[in-house]
Design a protein around this motif. Sequence first.
Motif, PDB file in Angstrom:
ATOM      1  N   ALA A 119       0.834  -1.211   0.000  1.00 24.11           N
ATOM      2  CA  ALA A 119       0.000   0.000   0.000  1.00 24.11           C
ATOM      3  C   ALA A 119       0.862   1.252   0.000  1.00 24.11           C
ATOM      4  O   ALA A 119       0.554   2.235  -0.688  1.00 24.11           O
ATOM      5  CB  ALA A 119      -0.919  -0.008   1.214  1.00 24.11           C
ATOM      6  N   LEU A 120       1.951   1.233   0.753  1.00 25.87           N
ATOM      7  CA  LEU A 120       2.852   2.381   0.812  1.00 25.87           C
ATOM      8  C   LEU A 120       3.407   2.695  -0.567  1.00 25.87           C
ATOM      9  O   LEU A 120       3.382   3.844  -1.017  1.00 25.87           O
ATOM     10  CB  LEU A 120       4.000   2.099   1.790  1.00 25.87           C
ATOM     11  N   ARG A 121       3.892   1.677  -1.261  1.00 23.74           N
ATOM     12  CA  ARG A 121       4.472   1.905  -2.590  1.00 23.74           C
ATOM     13  C   ARG A 121       3.422   2.429  -3.559  1.00 23.74           C
ATOM     14  O   ARG A 121       3.682   3.370  -4.324  1.00 23.74           O
ATOM     15  CB  ARG A 121       5.076   0.612  -3.119  1.00 23.74           C
ATOM     16  N   ALA A 122       2.211   1.839  -3.511  1.00 23.74           N
ATOM     17  CA  ALA A 122       1.151   2.260  -4.429  1.00 23.74           C
ATOM     18  C   ALA A 122       0.749   3.713  -4.182  1.00 23.74           C
ATOM     19  O   ALA A 122       0.607   4.502  -5.127  1.00 23.74           O
ATOM     20  CB  ALA A 122      -0.059   1.339  -4.278  1.00 23.74           C
ATOM     21  N   LEU A 123       0.573   4.074  -2.915  1.00 23.21           N
ATOM     22  CA  LEU A 123       0.178   5.446  -2.591  1.00 23.21           C
ATOM     23  C   LEU A 123       1.285   6.435  -2.935  1.00 23.21           C
ATOM     24  O   LEU A 123       1.030   7.538  -3.419  1.00 23.21           O
ATOM     25  CB  LEU A 123      -0.181   5.535  -1.108  1.00 23.21           C
ATOM     26  N   ARG A 124       2.534   6.039  -2.675  1.00 20.82           N
ATOM     27  CA  ARG A 124       3.664   6.925  -2.970  1.00 20.82           C
ATOM     28  C   ARG A 124       3.756   7.193  -4.466  1.00 20.82           C
ATOM     29  O   ARG A 124       3.917   8.343  -4.900  1.00 20.82           O
ATOM     30  CB  ARG A 124       4.958   6.290  -2.451  1.00 20.82           C
TER      31      ARG A 124
END
Length: 229
Positions: A22-27
């Motif tokens: 989720a962190l990578r996708a949101l970033r």
Amino acid sequence: MPAMRSKHVTAVAPSAHNPGVALRALRRQRGWTLAEIGARTGLPISTLSKIENGKMSLSFDKLTRIAQGLEVDIGELFAAPAASGSDQFAGRRSITRAGEGYAIRSEHYDHRYPASELLNKRLVPIIVDVHARSLDEFGELIRHAGEEFALVLEGCVEMHSELYAPMRLEVGDSIYFDSSMGHAYIAAAPGPCRLLAVCSGNENHLRAALSNRYAIEAPREAQPHRLSG
């Protein structure tokens, strides 16, 4: 809640419930670099990279720092995708079966978060297995915004805080306290030690709740969906 530094990390396989995914996708969605996320969260770039690549287990501290830095609800980091607008309806509910929930393992606690799919919760329930058996072993007391309720489910807990003498709590005993006061749960008898902790706060507190400085260790194989016991 819980906490200590550690040099060990365990890889966690990417999944829909992995905060690193989720962190990578949101970033990427926002066009931010790891350096920009680091500036927003106070976390080192190396740590963020390990999180994104599933090479570091996460503390609730890091989850809330990331959620606050990304300006999202913490549940979005490890919840299954919800139908659009579903969180706008009243009367919602969540059932978590025994052993289910999002799991985080640290050196002195194992955390399991029921109702992990619900976003914008004002109460954060946590099943905590306590491993530290002395305050020296636990280390620095932790503190976070809001209030906290704890009920001993198994074993015996010694509750330490910066303003009160240590308090021994047996099965069925509970404590309600201001969690901005430094505190620690210590296993006070041989055998398993488990409690239910419920942290409360307003909407912003949920994003910054349990904001402490511990690093996570996951010395055993990560089990994101079930925990024996």
